[in-house]
Motif scaffolding. Structure first.
Motif, PDB file in Angstrom:
ATOM      1  N   UNK A  21      -7.758 -10.617 -12.217  1.00  0.00           N
ATOM      2  CA  UNK A  21      -8.789  -9.587 -12.226  1.00  0.00           C
ATOM      3  C   UNK A  21      -8.269  -8.276 -11.649  1.00  0.00           C
ATOM      4  N   UNK A  22      -8.690  -7.193 -12.270  1.00  0.00           N
ATOM      5  CA  UNK A  22      -8.390  -5.848 -11.783  1.00  0.00           C
ATOM      6  C   UNK A  22      -9.706  -5.078 -11.735  1.00  0.00           C
ATOM      7  N   UNK A  23     -10.142  -4.728 -10.538  1.00  0.00           N
ATOM      8  CA  UNK A  23     -11.406  -4.004 -10.369  1.00  0.00           C
ATOM      9  C   UNK A  23     -11.150  -2.521 -10.558  1.00  0.00           C
ATOM     10  N   UNK A  24     -11.725  -1.947 -11.594  1.00  0.00           N
ATOM     11  CA  UNK A  24     -11.549  -0.526 -11.886  1.00  0.00           C
ATOM     12  C   UNK A  24     -12.622   0.319 -11.194  1.00  0.00           C
ATOM     13  N   UNK A  25     -13.835  -0.230 -11.053  1.00  0.00           N
ATOM     14  CA  UNK A  25     -14.924   0.452 -10.347  1.00  0.00           C
ATOM     15  C   UNK A  25     -15.572  -0.535  -9.379  1.00  0.00           C
ATOM     16  N   UNK A  26     -15.555  -0.221  -8.097  1.00  0.00           N
ATOM     17  CA  UNK A  26     -16.209  -1.061  -7.091  1.00  0.00           C
ATOM     18  C   UNK A  26     -17.721  -0.902  -7.175  1.00  0.00           C
ATOM     19  N   UNK A  27     -18.421  -1.893  -6.636  1.00  0.00           N
ATOM     20  CA  UNK A  27     -19.876  -1.829  -6.600  1.00  0.00           C
ATOM     21  C   UNK A  27     -20.330  -0.692  -5.687  1.00  0.00           C
ATOM     22  N   UNK A  28     -21.281   0.084  -6.135  1.00  0.00           N
ATOM     23  CA  UNK A  28     -21.835   1.189  -5.352  1.00  0.00           C
ATOM     24  C   UNK A  28     -23.300   0.952  -5.006  1.00  0.00           C
ATOM     25  N   UNK A  29     -23.695  -0.291  -4.872  1.00  0.00           N
ATOM     26  CA  UNK A  29     -25.096  -0.583  -4.630  1.00  0.00           C
ATOM     27  C   UNK A  29     -25.864  -0.631  -5.933  1.00  0.00           C
ATOM     28  N   UNK A  30     -27.149  -0.870  -5.848  1.00  0.00           N
ATOM     29  CA  UNK A  30     -27.986  -0.967  -7.041  1.00  0.00           C
ATOM     30  C   UNK A  30     -28.326   0.425  -7.555  1.00  0.00           C
ATOM     31  N   UNK A  31     -28.055   0.648  -8.843  1.00  0.00           N
ATOM     32  CA  UNK A  31     -28.259   1.963  -9.442  1.00  0.00           C
ATOM     33  C   UNK A  31     -29.623   2.043 -10.128  1.00  0.00           C
ATOM     34  N   UNK A  32     -30.258   3.201  -9.996  1.00  0.00           N
ATOM     35  CA  UNK A  32     -31.563   3.413 -10.621  1.00  0.00           C
ATOM     36  C   UNK A  32     -31.407   3.597 -12.132  1.00  0.00           C
ATOM     37  N   UNK A  74     -22.955  -2.501  -0.663  1.00  0.00           N
ATOM     38  CA  UNK A  74     -23.632  -1.570   0.226  1.00  0.00           C
ATOM     39  C   UNK A  74     -24.427  -2.331   1.278  1.00  0.00           C
ATOM     40  N   UNK A  75     -24.025  -2.185   2.574  1.00  0.00           N
ATOM     41  CA  UNK A  75     -24.714  -2.866   3.674  1.00  0.00           C
ATOM     42  C   UNK A  75     -25.906  -2.026   4.120  1.00  0.00           C
ATOM     43  N   UNK A  76     -26.961  -2.106   3.372  1.00  0.00           N
ATOM     44  CA  UNK A  76     -28.123  -1.280   3.649  1.00  0.00           C
ATOM     45  C   UNK A  76     -29.306  -1.861   2.900  1.00  0.00           C
ATOM     46  N   UNK A  77     -30.389  -1.125   2.858  1.00  0.00           N
ATOM     47  CA  UNK A  77     -31.561  -1.561   2.113  1.00  0.00           C
ATOM     48  C   UNK A  77     -31.389  -1.270   0.634  1.00  0.00           C
ATOM     49  N   UNK A 117     -27.195  -7.616   5.477  1.00  0.00           N
ATOM     50  CA  UNK A 117     -26.636  -7.604   6.832  1.00  0.00           C
ATOM     51  C   UNK A 117     -25.307  -8.337   6.812  1.00  0.00           C
ATOM     52  N   UNK A 118     -24.341  -7.798   7.520  1.00  0.00           N
ATOM     53  CA  UNK A 118     -23.042  -8.447   7.644  1.00  0.00           C
ATOM     54  C   UNK A 118     -22.936  -9.107   9.011  1.00  0.00           C
ATOM     55  N   UNK A 119     -22.762 -10.409   9.030  1.00  0.00           N
ATOM     56  CA  UNK A 119     -22.611 -11.148  10.277  1.00  0.00           C
ATOM     57  C   UNK A 119     -21.124 -11.270  10.597  1.00  0.00           C
ATOM     58  N   UNK A 120     -20.717 -10.652  11.702  1.00  0.00           N
ATOM     59  CA  UNK A 120     -19.316 -10.673  12.100  1.00  0.00           C
ATOM     60  C   UNK A 120     -19.088 -11.742  13.160  1.00  0.00           C
ATOM     61  N   UNK A 139     -35.066 -10.569   1.852  1.00  0.00           N
ATOM     62  CA  UNK A 139     -35.777  -9.894   0.769  1.00  0.00           C
ATOM     63  C   UNK A 139     -37.281 -10.047   0.924  1.00  0.00           C
ATOM     64  N   UNK A 140     -37.973  -8.945   0.721  1.00  0.00           N
ATOM     65  CA  UNK A 140     -39.436  -8.946   0.663  1.00  0.00           C
ATOM     66  C   UNK A 140     -39.826  -8.808  -0.806  1.00  0.00           C
ATOM     67  N   UNK A 141     -40.435  -9.870  -1.375  1.00  0.00           N
ATOM     68  CA  UNK A 141     -40.794  -9.888  -2.791  1.00  0.00           C
ATOM     69  C   UNK A 141     -42.205  -9.327  -2.971  1.00  0.00           C
TER      70      UNK A 141
END
Length: 620
Positions: free
Chosen positions: A114-125, A198-201, A212-215, A258-260
């Protein structure tokens, strides 16, 4: 709690907790284009040139280069070349291109790598999706053969390049629409969010997630989940993640809460009604079970009719290949923060009044030269100021003034230390009266030094360290969205160390000394036959003295199974401590007068009980 089926019309779901196992799975993509690249026996390269927009994607190949270019990304702008390992046996290489527009993720696989050309940037609108074939250009020898989209062959011939057109969509809405149509839609939502870097909402029309990232140093976390607009802040669910949730075999791991918002994501054969809130919890590559400390999710629902009941259930999709609500795996617990707060307020008020009354009684005997009165008054004064500072601290904390809060927190801590020190002095003094048949020969200044001086020295030493006292923010267990403020010790390593060494140390002295002294006194009573008729009197006196130990010793038992009952007892006994101490003094005075009347009657026993200054029972 089981109820009569005739009175319960429907089970109402209060808590919905489901756990997901996110193991290594095949990349679920909106676009997957695969084929065989016919190339020469020379150095190979993967070349790409990607831009934002939603126009055209072109995949081409020649003797030495596999090329991907176009404008299809939401945020990714990348242009580079990657050297590939050639295949000396065949002048062919298998490849696939995976495109996930929601995550803005693009991966190319060549010969299994695998070669990742574009990393994930969070969920896009808004993103470029639904890529459709546009045109192809044939080639004579080098190019792409057996090209396919999602497994469907588009050409068996050798093609120099293939192009695809895209349409701009609301990707978040599309994900929710697709998830609602599947039986495991909630799982789909969690899996997509977990793949986001993306470590966020992350907000979706049907759900809102917190990543959340648990270290390695993860010690647990309390958080309030994001909720839909218009929902009252004191009605938003909250989650407590214990430290044991993190796997010891991994240095870091992600957890998604997650809040559904859309109940249509959950389908099953469970004949029930779901209340307002549904909360999901997923841990990366882990099975959540047999935790030594539970995950706690708090919900806030409106009152239900008496013929309805609430019960916590979990949404399970990993067992028996079925999605359904299950009773096992979660436990419904009702919180009593409001009741405990009321008990504390009422008990503190009662203790303050009791301390004033007892101080007045002791003041009437101030002319008597007795060390017991000195000890009583010292403890009453320390206890009164402790309850007074405790009642004022939340009021003064609301001002937000750091200086005032630091002073108030210092006085509260000092009064607590002074109360504990006077408890110790009181127990040792009573021990000498009962067990050693004599009062302590120490001068009065020693008692004042132990009760007031030692705490002052400790507090002054802590003040020189700095960052010990100040405005402390507390999260109530029933509603973590509302912060309580208190002037107390700060949440710092130095404050926690001071609290552990000083407060816990003094509590250990009070609890252990009370238990040891009670043992010695009970032993002496059993060895004296004449005391057997009066053992209840002595045990009554010493039992009230042991109140000093019980009040704080109960706090050490909060980890037992009946911790909720212990919490209520601890709250009642500690807040009403001043009242109980007044009853102790009143009981001693009654015993003294009764004993004096018996002595006036002219008892002829060779060994009799003598009463002395309302404090101890002595041998004569």
């Amino acid at each position: 709690m089981e109820q009569n089926p005739k009175t319960v019309r429907m089970w109402m779901i209060t808590c919905v907790l489901f756990t997901l196992v996110l193991a290594a799975i095949e990349i679920d993509t909106d676009f997957k284009m695969c084929g065989t690249w016919c190339h020469g026996n020379i150095s190979l390269n993967l070349k790409y040139d990607l831009k934002t927009g939603c126009n055209e994607l072109e995949i081409s190949a020649n003797e030495s280069t596999l090329s991907i270019q176009g404008s299809i990304t939401a945020k990714c702008t990348q242009s580079s070349s990657i050297s590939l390992k050639s295949n000396p046996v065949k002048n062919q290489s298998n490849f696939c291109m995976f495109w996930k527009p929601l995550l803005d993720l693009l991966i190319v696989e060549v010969n299994g790598k695998n070669h990742t050309l574009c990393e994930s940037h969070g969920l896009q609108e808004n993103c470029c999706t639904d890529l459709s074939q546009n045109k192809q250009e044939p080639a004579a020898l080098y190019g792409i053969v057996n090209g396919s989209i999602h497994g469907d062959i588009i050409s068996y011939e050798v093609m120099k390049k293939s192009s695809f057109l895209g349409d701009s969509f609301n990707c978040k809405k599309k994900l929710c629409d697709e998830a609602i149509l599947t039986s495991s839609g909630a799982n789909m939502i969690e899996e997509v969010v977990m793949k986001s870097n993306k470590m966020d909402q992350q907000d979706l029309p049907c759900a809102q997630s917190t990543i959340i990232e648990m270290k390695e140093n993860f010690t647990g976390l309390s958080l309030t989940l994001p909720a839909s607009k218009g929902k009252a802040s004191n009605k938003i669910p909250s989650v407590y993640l214990p430290s044991c949730l993190k796997s010891k075999s991994r240095s870091t791991s992600k957890v998604v809460c997650t809040y559904f918002k859309d109940k249509a994501l959950f389908k099953g054969a469970f004949n029930s009604a779901i209340l307002d809130d549904i909360v999901g919890l997923s841990v990366e590559n882990e099975i959540i079970k047999d935790l030594p400390e539970p995950v706690k999710i708090r919900f806030h629902h409106s009152a239900l009719p008496v013929n309805y009941s609430r019960r916590c259930v979990s949404w399970d999709t990993r067992r028996d290949n079925q999605e359904n609500w299950r009773y096992d795996g979660c436990e419904t617990v009702k919180i009593h923060d409001t009741d405990l707060t009321f008990i504390t307020a009422a008990g503190c008020a009662m203790s303050l009044v009791s301390c004033l009354i007892l101080f007045y009684w002791l003041g009437k005997r101030s002319g008597e030269k007795d060390k017991s009165i000195l000890v009583h008054r010292g403890l009453v004064v320390a206890t009164f100021f402790f309850y007074l500072c405790f009642c004022l601290t939340s009021i003064l904390a609301k001002t937000g003034n750091e200086i005032i809060c630091k002073i108030t927190g210092t006085f509260l801590y000092y009064s607590l230390l002074s109360t504990l020190c006077w408890m110790t002095v009181e127990m040792f003094h009573t021990f000498f009266l009962i067990y050693c048949v004599s009062s302590s020969t120490l001068p009065p200044w020693v008692f004042y030094l132990a009760g007031f001086g030692v705490p002052a020295i400790l507090v002054c030493r802590l003040l020189t360290i700095g960052d010990i006292y100040g405005l402390k923010k507390m999260v109530p267990s029933e509603d973590v969205s509302i912060l309580y403020f208190m002037c107390w010790m700060l949440d710092s390593d130095k404050s926690r160390l001071a609290h552990f060494i000083i407060i816990i140390g003094l509590l250990a002295v009070v609890v252990s000394s009370g238990a040891v002294m009670l043992f010695f006194v009970a032993t002496k009573i059993n060895n004296q036959p004449v005391w057997r008729t009066n053992r209840m009197a002595c045990f009554s006196i010493w039992g009230l003295t042991c109140l000093f130990s019980i009040t704080w010793g109960l706090g050490l038992c909060s980890f037992f199974p009946y911790s909720e009952a212990i919490l209520f007892i601890f709250c009642i006994v500690n807040s009403c401590y001043g009242f109980f101490y007044m009853l102790r003094y009143y009981a001693l005075e009654r015993m003294k007068k009764k004993c004096e009347r018996s002595s006036d009657g002219g008892s002829k026993e060779s060994v009799m009980l003598q009463c002395r200054d309302g404090e101890g029972l002595l041998y004569k």
